[in-house]
Design an enzyme around this catalytic site. Structure first.
Site, PDB file in Angstrom:
ATOM      1  N   CYS A 260     -80.102 135.414 -25.886  1.00  0.00           N
ATOM      2  CA  CYS A 260     -80.026 136.690 -27.801  1.00  0.00           C
ATOM      3  C   CYS A 260     -81.749 136.180 -27.845  1.00  0.00           C
ATOM      4  CB  CYS A 260     -79.361 136.467 -28.714  1.00  0.00           C
ATOM      5  SG  CYS A 260     -79.751 137.370 -29.338  1.00  0.00           S
TER       6      CYS A 260
ATOM      7  N   HIS B  66     -74.312 137.750 -26.642  1.00  0.00           N
ATOM      8  CA  HIS B  66     -73.755 136.256 -26.631  1.00  0.00           C
ATOM      9  C   HIS B  66     -73.034 135.553 -25.423  1.00  0.00           C
ATOM     10  CE1 HIS B  66     -76.104 134.724 -30.567  1.00  0.00           C
ATOM     11  NE2 HIS B  66     -75.939 135.982 -29.998  1.00  0.00           N
TER      12      HIS B  66
ATOM     13  N   GLU C 163     -70.980 133.288 -24.578  1.00  0.00           N
ATOM     14  CA  GLU C 163     -70.297 132.742 -25.623  1.00  0.00           C
ATOM     15  C   GLU C 163     -69.449 133.101 -26.284  1.00  0.00           C
ATOM     16  OE1 GLU C 163     -72.978 133.215 -28.352  1.00  0.00           O
ATOM     17  OE2 GLU C 163     -73.468 132.959 -26.099  1.00  0.00           O
TER      18      GLU C 163
END
Length: 376
Positions: free
Chosen positions: A246, A331, A333
């Site tokens: 990001c 992202h 995650e």
């Protein structure tokens, strides 16, 4: 209690207040996630923003301590179509209203969030003022125009002290620009020895930690507001494997000589399609950003585009052609969102192991032994 949201173009929304009372300003953005409002509230990348949820029902499963992505919410305001004050979920420990009150965050409900979202999509992201005071639109506009956007959002969200999560495997220095807990979780699940450092940590200070690899976190705001961070990345490039996420992706691009620009209304949600150019496969990704790397600025650098957004064709992934370094705009995650892209953390660790095999003298163990011999 009544609450009002006024955009800088003069559009006024009047609804019901929940959460804290008072007044706040910020950039008004929207998130298209159906679930995950707790992770959205606690994502540091939303620092300084008034977040609109496009899904109409928010608060129905309450708030619990396990789903936070940071120690506290950083948003300036919260906008929903319908606020559910009585959650129905066995994991709920308290309500969204209680959370917002605890941290002094103003919420507004019972407004036309579809109209608000369409206006942002057509006009672009705008600043707004959210207030529970009995003020006229003219008074609200005066107050909005008297305020300015913060350019120090990264320092507000980054840790101020170094801390670690010990592990038996590779040592990863995680530079915290406003990191989500999910990044730490993915690394520690893989046995990594993670050391988290503040956003203004120098390259020399990072070298003293003897990392095997460097993780660049997500974070809020314009990447050009923290150009010093890009300078640190440029210093470390080639010495250690690097993985940016990001804001970390944007800073990695700036460090390599590319440029960034602001998107019209950004990408925020858990269902954005991204194409891997090496395989042609499409991944569904979680995203939260308002800036992107300019495609034309890649020319003349050592960067290669690895992923693109299937909706607007913006750059979603980069890799360095000479050094072990890559980044993604989305992202991996997740939280909230699909976990399709967690394999990128495995790719990062494979890159570290390959780098250590090719450069055995630069392993953390060798560096530590050399330091001990030097001290003797």
């Amino acid at each position: 209690m009544q609450a009002k949201l006024l955009l800088e173009d003069g559009t006024l929304f009047t609804g019901r207040s929940f959460g804290a009372e008072g007044e706040t300003t910020g950039e008004v953005v929207f998130n298209t996630g159906i679930t995950g409002y707790q992770e959205v509230l606690s994502d540091p990348s939303y620092c300084g923003q008034i977040v609109t949820m496009t899904y109409p029902l928010i608060g129905n499963y309450g708030i619990n301590r396990d789903d936070f992505e940071s120690v506290r919410p950083f948003i300036n305001g919260f906008v929903v179509r319908r606020h559910e004050p009585v959650p129905s979920n066995w994991r709920a420990q308290y309500t969204i209203d209680e959370l917002l009150r605890e941290y002094g965050i103003i919420g507004i409900s019972d407004i036309d969030t579809r109209m608000l979202t369409r206006r942002i999509r057509h006009q672009g992201t705008m600043r707004g003022i959210l207030s529970t005071a009995a003020l006229s639109p003219e008074e609200l506009m005066e107050r909005l125009q008297a305020t300015s956007s913060s350019v120090d959002q990264v320092s507000q969200t980054s840790t101020r002290h170094i801390y670690s999560s010990p592990g038996a495997k590779e040592r990863i220095v995680l530079i915290d620009y406003g990191a989500k807990s999910g990044i730490m979780r993915e690394l520690t699940q893989r046995g990594c020895d993670v050391v988290v450092v503040p956003q203004d940590t120098t390259a020399e200070q990072i070298r003293r930690l003897h990392p095997d690899g460097i993780q660049l976190s997500n974070g809020p705001g314009d990447p050009k507001d923290v150009m010093a961070a890009a300078g640190v990345i440029a210093e470390l490039l080639g010495e250690y494997p690097i993985f940016g996420i990001c804001l970390g992706h944007q800073l990695f691009a700036l460090a390599c000589g590319a440029d960034t620009e602001k998107l019209k209304f950004g990408h925020r949600g858990g269902n954005h399609p991204v194409k891997d150019l090496s395989t042609g496969r499409c991944y569904i990704t979680s995203q939260n950003h308002g800036y992107t790397v300019k495609e034309e600025s890649i020319q003349g650098t050592d960067l290669e585009v690895t992923h693109i957004n299937n909706n607007d064709k913006t750059i979603e992934g980069l890799k360095h052609s000479k050094y072990p370094a890559f980044s993604v705009q989305y992202h991996p995650e997740a939280a909230p969102g699909p976990f399709d892209n967690s394999y990128l953390f495995d790719r990062f660790l494979d890159m570290i192991r390959e780098h250590k095999q090719q450069n055995p003298k630069k392993t953390r163990q060798a560096e530590m032994m050399a330091a001990v011999k030097g001290a003797r």
